[in-house]
Design a protein around this motif. Structure first.
Motif, PDB file in Angstrom:
ATOM      1  N   GLY A  67      13.941   2.163  -1.504  1.00  0.00           N
ATOM      2  CA  GLY A  67      13.089   1.140  -0.859  1.00  0.00           C
ATOM      3  C   GLY A  67      12.640   1.497   0.582  1.00  0.00           C
ATOM      4  N   GLN A  68      13.481   2.575   1.206  1.00  0.00           N
ATOM      5  CA  GLN A  68      12.839   2.765   2.660  1.00  0.00           C
ATOM      6  C   GLN A  68      11.688   3.836   2.636  1.00  0.00           C
ATOM      7  OE1 GLN A  68      16.912   4.574   4.062  1.00  0.00           O
ATOM      8  NE2 GLN A  68      16.491   2.898   5.576  1.00  0.00           N
ATOM      9  N   ALA A  69      10.779   3.076   3.448  1.00  0.00           N
ATOM     10  CA  ALA A  69       9.553   3.909   3.705  1.00  0.00           C
ATOM     11  C   ALA A  69       9.557   4.966   4.454  1.00  0.00           C
ATOM     12  CB  ALA A  69       8.648   2.771   4.205  1.00  0.00           C
ATOM     13  N   HIS A  70       9.143   6.041   4.439  1.00  0.00           N
ATOM     14  CA  HIS A  70       9.427   7.281   5.336  1.00  0.00           C
ATOM     15  C   HIS A  70       8.129   8.304   5.110  1.00  0.00           C
ATOM     16  CE1 HIS A  70      10.914  11.050   3.206  1.00  0.00           C
ATOM     17  NE2 HIS A  70      10.429  10.077   2.380  1.00  0.00           N
TER      18      HIS A  70
ATOM     19  N   ASN B 112       0.890  -1.243  -0.113  1.00  0.00           N
ATOM     20  CA  ASN B 112       0.118  -0.009  -0.179  1.00  0.00           C
ATOM     21  C   ASN B 112       0.853   1.303  -0.056  1.00  0.00           C
ATOM     22  OD1 ASN B 112      -2.451  -1.409   0.103  1.00  0.00           O
ATOM     23  ND2 ASN B 112      -2.372  -1.422   2.469  1.00  0.00           N
ATOM     24  N   ILE B 113       2.105   1.109   0.166  1.00  0.00           N
ATOM     25  CA  ILE B 113       2.979   2.201   0.094  1.00  0.00           C
ATOM     26  C   ILE B 113       3.656   2.503  -1.277  1.00  0.00           C
ATOM     27  CG2 ILE B 113       5.310   3.152   1.064  1.00  0.00           C
ATOM     28  CD1 ILE B 113       4.907   1.409   3.277  1.00  0.00           C
TER      29      ILE B 113
ATOM     30  N   ASP C  65      11.018   3.798   7.951  1.00  0.00           N
ATOM     31  CA  ASP C  65      10.838   1.992   8.232  1.00  0.00           C
ATOM     32  C   ASP C  65      10.096   1.865   9.667  1.00  0.00           C
ATOM     33  OD1 ASP C  65      11.806   1.574   5.646  1.00  0.00           O
ATOM     34  OD2 ASP C  65      13.810   1.345   6.116  1.00  0.00           O
ATOM     35  N   GLY C  66       9.433   2.757  10.027  1.00  0.00           N
ATOM     36  CA  GLY C  66       8.579   2.672  11.449  1.00  0.00           C
ATOM     37  C   GLY C  66       9.397   3.180  12.516  1.00  0.00           C
TER      38      GLY C  66
ATOM     39  N   ARG D  19       7.965   5.402  -0.615  1.00  0.00           N
ATOM     40  CA  ARG D  19       9.317   4.847  -0.713  1.00  0.00           C
ATOM     41  C   ARG D  19       9.830   5.444  -2.136  1.00  0.00           C
ATOM     42  NH1 ARG D  19       9.781  -0.269   1.768  1.00  0.00           N
ATOM     43  NH2 ARG D  19       7.847  -1.198   2.359  1.00  0.00           N
ATOM     44  N   HIS D  20      11.303   5.759  -2.125  1.00  0.00           N
ATOM     45  CA  HIS D  20      11.891   5.989  -3.276  1.00  0.00           C
ATOM     46  C   HIS D  20      12.544   4.912  -3.835  1.00  0.00           C
ATOM     47  CE1 HIS D  20      12.232   9.854  -0.586  1.00  0.00           C
ATOM     48  NE2 HIS D  20      11.097   9.863  -1.007  1.00  0.00           N
TER      49      HIS D  20
END
Length: 295
Positions: free
Chosen positions: A80-83, A7-8, A63-64, A44-45
């Motif tokens: 790939g890091q979610a932020h 979903n990101i 990343d949480g 993510r990028h």
């Protein structure tokens, strides 16, 4: 509650560029409350980010993990890091976003990016670099300001200068960066870093996802699921991206023929090699070489 990886959204560099087109490989600019783009958080990028904050307050969740913004500081983001970031209206700083191709195109050491302690960390924690020395702060700010000035007149020469400025930003930051070896290790992050290192070391062998998975003692499905969850890309996409980067480097920076490049990268079928490159890049290898060499 954590967001599900599927979903990101994953954004490319052109989503954050004020210029038209989808081929941007870098951007240096002021980061403040007026910087707005039509993106959703968290996201993510598929590129790298260096975010220097000189003033303001807020929080940055990577990343949480939630980090309080305490300027002057620098946050480093890997593909790939979610932020997501929440900042005050008086936030001030600079941002340099770039693709691996932009930074590595002239590098003999293709492991260079993943060797920086703040990129592709295997640690569950990825804290910002906090600056305490005034000289270090002034030096970094000078590099960013010079980069922004050069962005106003981008040409072949200034691109090389911008690449050198980025190298100074990363190298000087790496010397100051301190990682805490006591932090817990994330198994998924270890798998991803090992996979990325193997791709860097073996890209010329044209290995399959299954062959890489075998080197890490995992099933191909397990490897791909882990890589996709933490990077937003499949194992196959990462392998192809590395191959394309190396093909481009050899086309532009060597006198090897297309056939010789194909053999060097273990493509035994010349026709498939040309089709593979055109499918991924949009033009034939010779067209890409001629276009690049002619500016």
């Amino acid at each position: 509650m954590k967001e599900k990886a599927e979903n990101i959204p994953v954004y490319s560099l052109h989503n954050f560029s004020k210029t038209e087109g989808e081929n941007q490989q870098f951007q240096v600019e002021v980061f403040d409350a007026n910087r707005h783009f039509a993106v959703k958080y968290p996201h993510r990028h598929d590129f790298y980010e260096v975010l220097y904050l000189a003033k303001g307050t807020g929080f940055h969740v990577i990343d949480g993990n939630k980090y309080e913004i305490k300027p002057p500081c620098v946050f480093f983001m890997s593909p790939g890091q979610a932020h997501k970031i929440e900042v005050s209206h008086d936030i001030e700083g600079y941002i340099f976003i770039f693709t691996a191709e932009f930074y590595l195109i002239n590098k003999s050491n293709q492991n260079r990016l993943i060797e920086f302690p703040f990129f592709f960390t295997v640690q569950q924690d990825n804290p910002p670099l906090i600056f305490e020395n005034e000289q270090d702060i002034l030096f970094l700010e000078t590099l960013f300001k010079k980069g922004i000035k050069e962005m106003e007149k981008v040409n072949i020469d200034t691109v090389e200068l911008l690449r050198s400025l980025l190298d100074l930003i990363l190298t000087s930051s790496a010397l100051l960066y301190r990682s805490d070896e006591k932090l817990l290790k994330g198994k998924g992050h270890i798998v991803v870093k090992k996979f990325l290192q193997l791709v860097e070391e073996n890209y010329n062998l044209n290995l399959s996802v299954a062959e890489y998975a075998n080197k890490i003692a995992l099933t191909p499905n397990h490897l791909t699921q882990t890589v996709t969850q933490l990077t937003g890309k499949t194992s196959s996409e990462i392998i192809k991206s590395k191959q394309i980067l190396e093909i481009k480097r050899l086309l532009v920076h060597s006198n090897l023929s297309v056939t010789e490049i194909a053999l060097r990268l273990n493509f035994t079928d010349q026709s498939y090699f040309a089709k593979f490159f055109k499918r991924e890049v949009g033009v034939s290898p010779l067209h890409y070489r001629n276009r690049s060499l002619n500016g």
